[in-house]
Design a protein around this motif. Structure first.
Motif, PDB file in Angstrom:
ATOM      1  N   PHE A  66       1.096  -1.298   0.082  1.00 44.23           N
ATOM      2  CA  PHE A  66       0.002   0.068   0.050  1.00 44.23           C
ATOM      3  C   PHE A  66       0.977   1.335   0.049  1.00 44.23           C
ATOM      4  N   VAL A  67       0.656   2.131  -1.028  1.00 43.50           N
ATOM      5  CA  VAL A  67       1.385   3.400  -1.087  1.00 43.50           C
ATOM      6  C   VAL A  67       0.550   4.563  -1.027  1.00 43.50           C
ATOM      7  N   THR A  68       0.774   5.645  -0.346  1.00 44.67           N
ATOM      8  CA  THR A  68       0.226   6.922  -0.383  1.00 44.67           C
ATOM      9  C   THR A  68       1.351   7.966  -0.200  1.00 44.67           C
ATOM     10  N   ASN A  69       0.937   9.140  -0.905  1.00 44.09           N
ATOM     11  CA  ASN A  69       1.751  10.330  -0.818  1.00 44.09           C
ATOM     12  C   ASN A  69       1.044  11.540  -0.275  1.00 44.09           C
ATOM     13  N   GLY A  70      -0.177  11.323   0.166  1.00 45.74           N
ATOM     14  CA  GLY A  70      -1.036  12.189   0.922  1.00 45.74           C
ATOM     15  C   GLY A  70      -2.115  12.710  -0.031  1.00 45.74           C
ATOM     16  N   GLU A  71      -1.863  12.462  -1.205  1.00 40.53           N
ATOM     17  CA  GLU A  71      -3.023  12.886  -2.218  1.00 40.53           C
ATOM     18  C   GLU A  71      -3.540  11.636  -3.129  1.00 40.53           C
ATOM     19  N   GLU A  72      -2.686  10.737  -3.233  1.00 39.15           N
ATOM     20  CA  GLU A  72      -3.084   9.444  -3.707  1.00 39.15           C
ATOM     21  C   GLU A  72      -2.965   8.365  -3.055  1.00 39.15           C
ATOM     22  N   GLU A  73      -3.663   7.186  -3.200  1.00 42.91           N
ATOM     23  CA  GLU A  73      -3.456   6.049  -2.387  1.00 42.91           C
ATOM     24  C   GLU A  73      -3.500   4.872  -3.501  1.00 42.91           C
ATOM     25  N   LYS A  74      -2.671   3.812  -3.397  1.00 43.01           N
ATOM     26  CA  LYS A  74      -2.842   2.774  -4.302  1.00 43.01           C
ATOM     27  C   LYS A  74      -2.386   1.443  -3.599  1.00 43.01           C
ATOM     28  N   TYR A  75      -2.850   0.344  -4.042  1.00 41.80           N
ATOM     29  CA  TYR A  75      -2.130  -0.938  -3.679  1.00 41.80           C
ATOM     30  C   TYR A  75      -1.450  -1.660  -4.866  1.00 41.80           C
ATOM     31  N   PHE A  76      -0.535  -2.409  -4.576  1.00 42.04           N
ATOM     32  CA  PHE A  76       0.318  -2.619  -5.707  1.00 42.04           C
ATOM     33  C   PHE A  76       0.713  -4.150  -5.058  1.00 42.04           C
ATOM     34  N   HIS A  77       0.379  -5.420  -6.302  1.00 39.37           N
ATOM     35  CA  HIS A  77       0.612  -6.577  -5.847  1.00 39.37           C
ATOM     36  C   HIS A  77       1.787  -7.062  -6.934  1.00 39.37           C
ATOM     37  N   LEU A  78       2.712  -7.577  -6.066  1.00 35.02           N
ATOM     38  CA  LEU A  78       4.001  -8.111  -6.699  1.00 35.02           C
ATOM     39  C   LEU A  78       3.801  -9.570  -6.396  1.00 35.02           C
ATOM     40  N   THR A  79       3.731 -10.054  -7.870  1.00 39.82           N
ATOM     41  CA  THR A  79       3.333 -11.645  -8.001  1.00 39.82           C
ATOM     42  C   THR A  79       4.325 -12.254  -8.845  1.00 39.82           C
ATOM     43  N   VAL A  80       5.259 -11.732  -9.753  1.00 43.80           N
ATOM     44  CA  VAL A  80       6.148 -12.363 -10.601  1.00 43.80           C
ATOM     45  C   VAL A  80       7.570 -11.594 -10.446  1.00 43.80           C
ATOM     46  N   PRO A  81       8.511 -12.465 -10.524  1.00 45.98           N
ATOM     47  CA  PRO A  81       9.881 -11.650 -10.513  1.00 45.98           C
ATOM     48  C   PRO A  81      10.237 -10.595 -11.594  1.00 45.98           C
ATOM     49  N   ASN A  82       9.323 -10.482 -12.622  1.00 46.97           N
ATOM     50  CA  ASN A  82      10.015  -9.534 -13.812  1.00 46.97           C
ATOM     51  C   ASN A  82       9.029  -8.230 -13.493  1.00 46.97           C
ATOM     52  N   GLU A  83       8.595  -8.155 -12.256  1.00 47.15           N
ATOM     53  CA  GLU A  83       7.735  -6.795 -12.109  1.00 47.15           C
ATOM     54  C   GLU A  83       8.555  -6.078 -11.032  1.00 47.15           C
ATOM     55  N   CYS A  84       8.256  -4.787 -11.179  1.00 45.11           N
ATOM     56  CA  CYS A  84       9.470  -4.002 -10.146  1.00 45.11           C
ATOM     57  C   CYS A  84       8.397  -2.931  -9.775  1.00 45.11           C
ATOM     58  N   LEU A  85       8.589  -2.631  -8.221  1.00 46.72           N
ATOM     59  CA  LEU A  85       7.569  -1.563  -8.011  1.00 46.72           C
ATOM     60  C   LEU A  85       8.503  -0.150  -7.556  1.00 46.72           C
TER      61      LEU A  85
END
Length: 122
Positions: A66-85
């Protein structure tokens, strides 16, 4: 705000080769990994950085960020090793929903500096 990047992957009968380059500003100065998290409800991170950028890759298993910068909030799911957050400076985050086999690699463009951390959620 943080963003999910598809890493270049070269596949052949010999296996997959995934490349991490030109993702973080500057050079990689620190790397660490998180593993053996006992429970999917266990939370990690709960902080942000003032100037540091981080790249997170689930080398094995899965997790949620879960990421927020105070204006936006978003969930990311890392499920495979070729994705990078990529977590940008100013983004506050929580990592959870680890599977038992998760190995989460974190690459940073800064050395550890306790004064760069902030813990209050924006």
């Amino acid at each position: 705000m943080s963003k999910l990047i598809q890493l270049a992957t070269h596949s052949s009968a010999r296996g997959d080769l995934t490349v991490f380059e030109k993702i973080l500003p500057g050079e990689i100065k620190r790397a660490f990994y998180i593993y053996n998290v006992d429970s999917p409800t266990q939370e990690r991170a709960l902080h942000g950085h003032r100037k540091e950028s981080n790249a997170l890759i689930a080398l094995a298993g899965k997790c949620r960020i879960f990421v927020t910068n105070g204006e936006e909030e978003k969930y990311f799911h890392l499920t495979v090793p070729n994705e990078c957050l990529v977590i940008e400076p100013g983004d506050w985050h929580i990592i959870d929903e680890f599977t038992k086999d998760t190995v989460l690699l974190v690459l940073s463009n800064e050395c550890y500096d306790p004064s760069d951390y902030f813990f209050d959620r924006p």
